[in-house]
Design an enzyme around this catalytic site. Sequence first.
Site, PDB file in Angstrom:
ATOM      1  N   CYS A  39      96.638  19.346  83.187  1.00  0.00           N
ATOM      2  CA  CYS A  39      96.502  19.676  84.615  1.00  0.00           C
ATOM      3  C   CYS A  39      95.134  20.275  84.926  1.00  0.00           C
ATOM      4  O   CYS A  39      94.600  20.077  86.020  1.00  0.00           O
ATOM      5  CB  CYS A  39      97.562  20.691  85.018  1.00  0.00           C
ATOM      6  SG  CYS A  39      99.243  20.194  84.649  1.00  0.00           S
ATOM      7  N   HIS A  76      85.508  26.399  70.468  1.00  0.00           N
ATOM      8  CA  HIS A  76      86.125  26.134  71.774  1.00  0.00           C
ATOM      9  C   HIS A  76      87.511  25.526  71.618  1.00  0.00           C
ATOM     10  O   HIS A  76      88.459  25.958  72.287  1.00  0.00           O
ATOM     11  CB  HIS A  76      85.235  25.198  72.589  1.00  0.00           C
ATOM     12  CG  HIS A  76      85.908  24.669  73.818  1.00  0.00           C
ATOM     13  ND1 HIS A  76      86.115  25.436  74.947  1.00  0.00           N
ATOM     14  CD2 HIS A  76      86.474  23.454  74.080  1.00  0.00           C
ATOM     15  CE1 HIS A  76      86.755  24.714  75.857  1.00  0.00           C
ATOM     16  NE2 HIS A  76      86.990  23.514  75.361  1.00  0.00           N
TER      17      HIS A  76
END
Length: 388
Positions: A39, A76
């Site tokens: 999303c 990350h």
Amino acid sequence: MIILKADYKKYNVSELEKLRFDEEEFYKMFDNAILLQTCNRVELIFDADSLDEIKGIENIDLKKFDILYGDEAIKHIFRVACGLESMIVGEDQILGQLKNAYLKAKEKGKISKKLEKIILKAIHTGQRARVETNINKGGVSIGSAAVELAEKIFGLEGKNVLLIGAGEMATLVIKALKEKNIKAIIVANRTYEKAEKLAKELGGIAINFDKLEEALRYADIVISATGAPHPILNKERLKNAGKTVIIDIANPRDTTDDIRELPDIFLFTIDDLRLVAEENLKKRKDEIPKVELIIEEELENLKEILDKMKFENVIQQFGQYIENIRKREVEKALKILKNKNKPVDKVLDDFSKAMCKKIIYDLIKIFENIEDEEIFEKLAKHLKNVNN
């Protein structure tokens, strides 16, 4: 490793939708890559040291992505797995999404051993973070955040809720609604059996999509979370719905912007969940340093694994190099033996000397280009131990 990333920190939902890739096309276009789309993010993960190594990269508008390289990229993806890069800090759903992205890429046969090690270690780190800290305690999914938003702004007690969709996101909504004192729940889905199964959890009812307009008129709050590739709610469909709150948490979106033109319809999207996200962050900020320590520990462990892999690859290549020399020298020796110009022991002696000279000559050329004294010290120590 290289990551091209675009997420909610830089783009809103509609902008992220435009950056999404068709999975089948992505894996036709790129080798040794993973596509992670949720999303709130679109991330392209490559096992490469430079963009020039990535065949097909010219088809991407690089200006729209942040580009991370090497250790920064690896760290990350660890943070992503732990939920530190999510809008809802510590959310559990991202871990499952990363697993699914990895399995999809593996199914396509697109993952190198190195990339596989990195992703599996990231998933393991995400699991550790959730077991060893409280980073995921409380409502930590987009689904639960949608319920929190509805309750905070409009209240849920005595309300009729319509849930559209019966997939993973809808399941998270149902889990969050279990704790609320709602009046009734209706679950609408194209596959009636899935809707029925989900509705039973709250003693609600299931309907097919052909009854959707009727359900919209009945509902006070609508939470839409389908996996449809196109919007299912628009101005025309909602014109007779009456006063209704709609929270769209689907990706791509289930709603069109013209809905906002209806005076009795209040539309909220994932972008509006940032308020909930900020409050959840306050609750979990004390856990973030604990998670970061776990990440650093696992990154060190991964570095050792990758260094070992590099060494194993070099040894494998060296072994192949020696085998190639052996084959060439054997061919020469066999030709000499066929001519019977030399005794066998002389041929074998010449063969072994030629092979050793060739290996030593090539090794000298290699070591001339290495400036790290530590390598020579380790090699000398090892050779001394072997000779003793």
